[in-house]
Design a protein around this motif. Structure first.
Motif, PDB file in Angstrom:
ATOM      1  N   THR A 202     130.027 -10.961  41.832  1.00  0.00           N
ATOM      2  CA  THR A 202     129.258 -10.975  40.590  1.00  0.00           C
ATOM      3  C   THR A 202     129.651 -12.155  39.703  1.00  0.00           C
ATOM      4  O   THR A 202     129.153 -12.284  38.594  1.00  0.00           O
ATOM      5  CB  THR A 202     129.421  -9.653  39.811  1.00  0.00           C
ATOM      6  OG1 THR A 202     130.799  -9.418  39.580  1.00  0.00           O
ATOM      7  CG2 THR A 202     128.807  -8.493  40.581  1.00  0.00           C
ATOM      8  N   LYS A 203     130.542 -13.019  40.204  1.00  0.00           N
ATOM      9  CA  LYS A 203     130.914 -14.251  39.518  1.00  0.00           C
ATOM     10  C   LYS A 203     130.859 -15.385  40.534  1.00  0.00           C
ATOM     11  O   LYS A 203     131.216 -15.198  41.691  1.00  0.00           O
ATOM     12  CB  LYS A 203     132.339 -14.174  38.967  1.00  0.00           C
ATOM     13  CG  LYS A 203     132.534 -13.173  37.859  1.00  0.00           C
ATOM     14  CD  LYS A 203     133.980 -13.223  37.393  1.00  0.00           C
ATOM     15  CE  LYS A 203     134.237 -12.255  36.276  1.00  0.00           C
ATOM     16  NZ  LYS A 203     135.654 -12.323  35.845  1.00  0.00           N
ATOM     17  N   SER A 204     130.453 -16.558  40.088  1.00  0.00           N
ATOM     18  CA  SER A 204     130.446 -17.732  40.960  1.00  0.00           C
ATOM     19  C   SER A 204     131.862 -18.280  41.102  1.00  0.00           C
ATOM     20  O   SER A 204     132.686 -18.134  40.189  1.00  0.00           O
ATOM     21  CB  SER A 204     129.550 -18.822  40.366  1.00  0.00           C
ATOM     22  OG  SER A 204     128.226 -18.369  40.279  1.00  0.00           O
ATOM     23  N   CYS A 205     132.143 -18.906  42.235  1.00  0.00           N
ATOM     24  CA  CYS A 205     133.455 -19.518  42.439  1.00  0.00           C
ATOM     25  C   CYS A 205     133.385 -20.515  43.594  1.00  0.00           C
ATOM     26  O   CYS A 205     132.364 -20.647  44.244  1.00  0.00           O
ATOM     27  CB  CYS A 205     134.526 -18.464  42.717  1.00  0.00           C
ATOM     28  SG  CYS A 205     134.404 -17.673  44.335  1.00  0.00           S
ATOM     29  N   GLN A 206     134.492 -21.193  43.820  1.00  0.00           N
ATOM     30  CA  GLN A 206     134.671 -22.020  45.003  1.00  0.00           C
ATOM     31  C   GLN A 206     135.362 -21.137  46.042  1.00  0.00           C
ATOM     32  O   GLN A 206     136.301 -20.410  45.704  1.00  0.00           O
ATOM     33  CB  GLN A 206     135.536 -23.242  44.697  1.00  0.00           C
ATOM     34  CG  GLN A 206     134.860 -24.244  43.793  1.00  0.00           C
ATOM     35  CD  GLN A 206     133.721 -24.955  44.498  1.00  0.00           C
ATOM     36  OE1 GLN A 206     133.873 -25.476  45.595  1.00  0.00           O
ATOM     37  NE2 GLN A 206     132.546 -24.966  43.873  1.00  0.00           N
ATOM     38  N   ALA A 207     134.902 -21.187  47.262  1.00  0.00           N
ATOM     39  CA  ALA A 207     135.472 -20.360  48.330  1.00  0.00           C
ATOM     40  C   ALA A 207     135.763 -21.242  49.534  1.00  0.00           C
ATOM     41  O   ALA A 207     135.360 -22.411  49.581  1.00  0.00           O
ATOM     42  CB  ALA A 207     134.501 -19.247  48.703  1.00  0.00           C
ATOM     43  N   MET A 208     136.444 -20.666  50.510  1.00  0.00           N
ATOM     44  CA  MET A 208     136.795 -21.405  51.717  1.00  0.00           C
ATOM     45  C   MET A 208     136.857 -20.444  52.892  1.00  0.00           C
ATOM     46  O   MET A 208     137.285 -19.297  52.744  1.00  0.00           O
ATOM     47  CB  MET A 208     138.168 -22.065  51.533  1.00  0.00           C
ATOM     48  CG  MET A 208     138.654 -22.829  52.754  1.00  0.00           C
ATOM     49  SD  MET A 208     140.364 -23.420  52.598  1.00  0.00           S
ATOM     50  CE  MET A 208     140.232 -24.517  51.207  1.00  0.00           C
ATOM     51  N   VAL A 209     136.429 -20.915  54.055  1.00  0.00           N
ATOM     52  CA  VAL A 209     136.671 -20.189  55.298  1.00  0.00           C
ATOM     53  C   VAL A 209     138.069 -20.576  55.757  1.00  0.00           C
ATOM     54  O   VAL A 209     138.412 -21.757  55.835  1.00  0.00           O
ATOM     55  CB  VAL A 209     135.628 -20.556  56.377  1.00  0.00           C
ATOM     56  CG1 VAL A 209     136.004 -19.945  57.717  1.00  0.00           C
ATOM     57  CG2 VAL A 209     134.237 -20.108  55.954  1.00  0.00           C
TER      58      VAL A 209
END
Length: 112
Positions: free
Chosen positions: A85-92
């Protein structure tokens, strides 16, 4: 008219923008990492991270450092999904040393 399914391809170790309310459904097993800072002190995990009951979450342990900010790991098996429900930077996260296999995810927008 329904929207066609979008497929995203993501290599391990590369950050990507994860907009809020976009569901990722794993098309093969994958480990996702998001910053623990996505949760404020008074928020419960389930108010921000929405995943299948069978999905596994690993919360950060120990004290944070500048070189290694705390991350929440989300372990998805094929067919499991998660949205935030919040945007973010993510990573595999690579599954093993030298893992460069691109992971695929079906994308769908979660309606309010």
């Amino acid at each position: 008219m329904s929207n066609p399914t979008k497929i995203a391809h993501q290599a391990p170790g590369k950050f990507f923008a994860w907009p809020n309310r976009w569901r990722l459904t794993a098309l093969q097993d994958a480990i996702l990492a998001i910053p623990a800072a996505i949760l404020s002190e008074d928020e419960v995990i389930g108010s921000v991270i929405h995943c299948d009951d069978e999905a596994k979450l690993n919360l950060p342990q120990g004290l944070p450092s500048e070189s290694s900010p705390p991350l929440i790991l989300i372990w998805l098996k094929r067919g499991q999904s998660v949205y935030l429900t919040k945007s973010c930077q993510a990573m595999v996260i690579p599954s093993y040393e030298g893992d460069k296999a691109v992971r695929r995810f079906a994308l769908s927008r979660v309606e309010d």
